[in-house]
Design an enzyme around this catalytic site. Structure first.
Site, PDB file in Angstrom:
ATOM      1  N   ASN A 170      34.424  45.489  42.787  1.00 40.95           N
ATOM      2  CA  ASN A 170      35.856  45.740  42.837  1.00 40.95           C
ATOM      3  C   ASN A 170      36.417  45.472  41.436  1.00 40.95           C
ATOM      4  OD1 ASN A 170      38.616  45.714  43.258  1.00 40.95           O
ATOM      5  ND2 ASN A 170      38.630  43.878  44.556  1.00 40.95           N
ATOM      6  N   TRP A 171      36.734  46.550  40.740  1.00 39.48           N
ATOM      7  CA  TRP A 171      37.183  46.396  39.344  1.00 39.48           C
ATOM      8  C   TRP A 171      38.633  45.934  39.252  1.00 39.48           C
ATOM      9  CZ3 TRP A 171      34.958  51.152  36.176  1.00 39.48           C
ATOM     10  CH2 TRP A 171      33.553  51.138  36.286  1.00 39.48           C
ATOM     11  N   LYS A 172      39.328  45.911  40.361  1.00 34.84           N
ATOM     12  CA  LYS A 172      40.739  45.514  40.382  1.00 34.84           C
ATOM     13  C   LYS A 172      41.536  46.302  39.336  1.00 34.84           C
ATOM     14  CE  LYS A 172      39.345  41.154  42.311  1.00 34.84           C
ATOM     15  NZ  LYS A 172      39.605  39.742  42.514  1.00 34.84           N
ATOM     16  N   HIS A 177      42.584  43.599  51.049  1.00 33.59           N
ATOM     17  CA  HIS A 177      42.161  42.573  50.089  1.00 33.59           C
ATOM     18  C   HIS A 177      43.244  41.496  50.006  1.00 33.59           C
ATOM     19  CE1 HIS A 177      41.119  40.592  46.335  1.00 33.59           C
ATOM     20  NE2 HIS A 177      39.904  41.077  46.505  1.00 33.59           N
ATOM     21  N   GLU A 230      44.543  39.988  47.638  1.00 32.44           N
ATOM     22  CA  GLU A 230      45.560  40.201  46.600  1.00 32.44           C
ATOM     23  C   GLU A 230      46.633  41.178  47.084  1.00 32.44           C
ATOM     24  OE1 GLU A 230      42.823  41.149  43.456  1.00 32.44           O
ATOM     25  OE2 GLU A 230      42.165  39.065  43.418  1.00 32.44           O
ATOM     26  N   GLU A 232      36.109  36.817  52.414  1.00 32.84           N
ATOM     27  CA  GLU A 232      36.473  36.347  51.081  1.00 32.84           C
ATOM     28  C   GLU A 232      37.452  35.182  51.179  1.00 32.84           C
ATOM     29  OE1 GLU A 232      35.845  39.508  47.893  1.00 32.84           O
ATOM     30  OE2 GLU A 232      37.820  39.844  48.728  1.00 32.84           O
ATOM     31  N   GLY A 276      38.087  34.628  42.120  1.00 27.16           N
ATOM     32  CA  GLY A 276      38.474  34.526  40.711  1.00 27.16           C
ATOM     33  C   GLY A 276      38.618  33.105  40.196  1.00 27.16           C
ATOM     34  N   SER A 281      33.919  34.768  43.541  1.00 31.68           N
ATOM     35  CA  SER A 281      33.177  34.158  42.438  1.00 31.68           C
ATOM     36  C   SER A 281      31.663  34.356  42.523  1.00 31.68           C
ATOM     37  CB  SER A 281      33.529  32.666  42.325  1.00 31.68           C
ATOM     38  OG  SER A 281      34.896  32.516  42.003  1.00 31.68           O
ATOM     39  N   GLY A 333      34.070  40.790  42.188  1.00 33.73           N
ATOM     40  CA  GLY A 333      35.219  41.139  41.357  1.00 33.73           C
ATOM     41  C   GLY A 333      34.861  41.032  39.884  1.00 33.73           C
ATOM     42  N   GLY A 334      35.226  39.907  39.270  1.00 34.48           N
ATOM     43  CA  GLY A 334      35.048  39.699  37.832  1.00 34.48           C
ATOM     44  C   GLY A 334      33.673  40.120  37.300  1.00 34.48           C
TER      45      GLY A 334
HETATM   46  P1  PGA Z   1      35.844  37.571  42.137  1.00 31.23           P
HETATM   47  O1  PGA Z   1      36.666  38.534  43.093  1.00 31.23           O
HETATM   48  O2  PGA Z   1      34.389  37.969  42.248  1.00 31.23           O
HETATM   49  O3  PGA Z   1      36.396  37.805  40.782  1.00 31.23           O
HETATM   50  O4  PGA Z   1      36.065  36.181  42.638  1.00 31.23           O
HETATM   51  C1  PGA Z   1      36.164  38.905  44.334  1.00 31.23           C
HETATM   52  C2  PGA Z   1      37.121  39.841  45.035  1.00 31.23           C
HETATM   53  O5  PGA Z   1      38.339  39.636  44.920  1.00 31.23           O
HETATM   54  O6  PGA Z   1      36.707  40.788  45.706  1.00 31.23           O
END
Ligand code: PGA
Length: 251
Positions: A9-11, A94, A96, A164, A170, A210, A231-232
């Site tokens: 997930n590149w956000k 998600h 966010e 999650e 993050g 993470s 994500g990251g």
């Molecule tokens: P993260 O994000 O790996 O940066 O913690 C995961 C996600 O939000 O899907």
């Protein structure tokens, strides 16, 4: 048999140029790895470019969100029909989106319905906040989210679930493999209550929060966890390819 799945997930990262560069960097490494389904979810504006770049590769494409109406006067939104032409997967609910854009379980429910209608495979996210975790409410929160998000929906064949914990996203503070496995197992039980044991055995459930090359093994070696939503670390070729590779060696 649940095929292991790693989703990046590149956000809200990468310009179109950067997305192009990242895909070109990752493509070869990812294509060499077998036995794991790989999905990348770049921002909307890069989907068309990335779609061209991954033609003929084993990488699949996903979006990070959609709006539930088919079309209409919804300035700035992207409809399921538009995405169905572009990609195979879509992330829905998600944390966010829930936190910053007011997405409720009922909105998530509408989005799932709309995605299924056009044949998109969905990755539905659930997870508890830190206070809820500390108050021992994890089970109640995640099973509640799952129940309301899926309310009234027939068995969704193309659904993937992602657990999650919000406090792990993050933050560099991932859950432990065994704790995540426990919660994923509760999610599977809840899914069984709605759709039967057979279907619950087949639905893939990912862990997210993470995940890096340093901890992926701890998650994918668990019996109930079928892969990760990253994500990251999905924005770094060595990390993302490494995560997929390690998964292929375990699963
Ligand atoms: P993260 O994000 O790996 O940066 O913690 C995961 C996600 O939000 O899907």
């Amino acid at each position: 048999m649940r095929v292991p799945l790693i989703v990046g997930n590149w956000k809200m990262h990468t310009t179109i140029g950067e997305a192009r560069q990242l895909v070109n960097e990752m493509r070869l490494g990812l294509d060499k790895i077998e036995g794991v389904e790989k999905v990348i979810c770049p921002p909307f504006v890069s989907l068309a470019v990335v779609k061209e770049l991954i033609k003929g590769s084993s990488i699949k494409l996903g979006a990070q969100n959609l709006y539930f109406a088919e079309k209409g006067a919804y300035t700035g939104e992207v409809s399921p029909l538009m995405l169905a032409d572009l990609c195979e997967f879509v992330i829905i609910g998600h944390s966010e989106r829930r936190q910053y854009f007011g997405e409720t379980d009922s909105i998530v429910n509408n989005k799932l319905r709309a995605a299924f209608k056009v044949g998109l495979k969905t990755i539905l996210c659930v997870g508890e906040r830190l206070e809820e975790n500390e108050a021992g409410k994890t089970k109640e929160v995640v099973t509640g989210q799952l129940k309301s998000s899926l309310a009234g929906l027939d068995y969704p064949q193309d659904l993937v679930l992602a657990y999650e914990p919000i406090w792990a996203i993050g933050t560099g503070r991932a859950a432990t493999g065994s704790k995540a496995n426990e919660t994923v197992s509760l999610i599977r039980q809840q899914f069984a209550e709605s759709y039967g044991k057979e279907n619950a055995r087949e639905v893939r459930i990912l862990y997210g929060g993470s995940v890096t090359t340093d901890n992926i093994v701890e998650f994918v070696e668990q019996s109930e966890i079928d892969g990760a939503l990253v994500g990251g670390a999905s924005l770094r070729t060595d990390q993302f390819v490494g995560i997929v590779k390690q998964t292929s060696e375990i699963k």
